[in-house]
Design a protein around this motif. Structure first.
Motif, PDB file in Angstrom:
ATOM      1  N   GLU A  99       2.147   1.691   1.406  1.00  0.00           N
ATOM      2  CA  GLU A  99       1.851   2.006   0.003  1.00  0.00           C
ATOM      3  C   GLU A  99       0.359   1.962  -0.319  1.00  0.00           C
ATOM      4  O   GLU A  99      -0.086   2.539  -1.302  1.00  0.00           O
ATOM      5  CB  GLU A  99       2.633   1.083  -0.944  1.00  0.00           C
ATOM      6  CG  GLU A  99       2.347  -0.384  -0.752  1.00  0.00           C
ATOM      7  CD  GLU A  99       3.452  -1.112   0.001  1.00  0.00           C
ATOM      8  OE1 GLU A  99       3.468  -2.338  -0.077  1.00  0.00           O
ATOM      9  OE2 GLU A  99       4.282  -0.482   0.654  1.00  0.00           O
ATOM     10  N   ASP A 100      -0.432   1.286   0.533  1.00  0.00           N
ATOM     11  CA  ASP A 100      -1.893   1.250   0.341  1.00  0.00           C
ATOM     12  C   ASP A 100      -2.580   2.337   1.150  1.00  0.00           C
ATOM     13  O   ASP A 100      -3.800   2.344   1.257  1.00  0.00           O
ATOM     14  CB  ASP A 100      -2.440  -0.123   0.763  1.00  0.00           C
ATOM     15  CG  ASP A 100      -1.816  -1.256  -0.026  1.00  0.00           C
ATOM     16  OD1 ASP A 100      -1.546  -1.064  -1.228  1.00  0.00           O
ATOM     17  OD2 ASP A 100      -1.588  -2.337   0.564  1.00  0.00           O
ATOM     18  N   ARG A 149       8.089  -3.817   1.840  1.00  0.00           N
ATOM     19  CA  ARG A 149       7.017  -2.810   1.940  1.00  0.00           C
ATOM     20  C   ARG A 149       7.684  -1.481   2.228  1.00  0.00           C
ATOM     21  O   ARG A 149       8.741  -1.428   2.839  1.00  0.00           O
ATOM     22  CB  ARG A 149       6.043  -3.148   3.057  1.00  0.00           C
ATOM     23  CG  ARG A 149       5.265  -4.415   2.809  1.00  0.00           C
ATOM     24  CD  ARG A 149       4.151  -4.583   3.808  1.00  0.00           C
ATOM     25  NE  ARG A 149       3.159  -3.530   3.748  1.00  0.00           N
ATOM     26  CZ  ARG A 149       2.010  -3.598   3.083  1.00  0.00           C
ATOM     27  NH1 ARG A 149       1.709  -4.674   2.406  1.00  0.00           N
ATOM     28  NH2 ARG A 149       1.153  -2.602   3.104  1.00  0.00           N
TER      29      ARG A 149
END
Length: 169
Positions: A99-100, A149
């Motif tokens: 997600e980053d 995650r």
């Protein structure tokens, strides 16, 4: 270790066999020779070569027993023979983005050949279990000890099949 089949890649099996042969054929005989020499030097209670040699011999014998069981129960699966190369299965090398947008490359291998520092993870690990069956562009959520995650599959690849010696490019 259970007696169920343990999936392993051909490279992983070759590394385990090479380690077994190195320990059994080279290290162990040298160590037995050293222990025999040290035993002939008199008092064994204060003989460092003898004491260390016996300890190391037990370690080698334990490792040989483990490697023998691994090879006995191994089911070699060649990822190069994977017919459906668009889906993540055992032996796939996968590029992921979290997600980053941090990217990582992982290869799903057998539990006896996994090495996380080299990007080789056990196909039984939580992230591998979540990824199996995914295709490029799909997102998967992974439950990790630090929390959930999600990862997007960016690429999937498999090793190429070994070419025969007589084939041309």
């Amino acid at each position: 270790m259970s007696d169920r089949p343990r999936f392993i890649t051909p490279d992983g099996f070759a590394r385990i066999r090479a380690e077994y042969e190195q320990l059994f054929g080279t290290e162990r005989p040298k160590l037995v020779e050293t222990i025999s020499w040290a035993a002939g030097n008199g008092d064994r209670s204060e003989n460092g070569d003898y004491i260390y040699g016996r300890k190391r011999l037990r370690e080698i014998d334990r490792r040989l027993g483990y490697l023998s069981k691994v090879m006995k129960n191994a089911k070699v699966v060649d990822p190069a023979s994977q017919p459906d190369r668009d889906v993540i299965r055992f032996g796939a090398t996968v590029e992921l983005a979290d997600e980053d947008d941090a990217r990582r490359i992982l290869t799903l291998v057998g539990e006896d050949e996994a090495d996380a520092s080299a990007g080789q993870i056990s196909w039984l690990s939580p992230i591998a279990k979540a990824l199996v069956g995914a295709r490029v562009g799909q997102e998967r959520t992974v439950r990790l000890p630090a929390g959930e995650r999600w990862y997007e599959v960016l690429a999937i690849s498999y090793p190429e099949a070994a070419r025969s010696a007589g084939s041309e490019s």
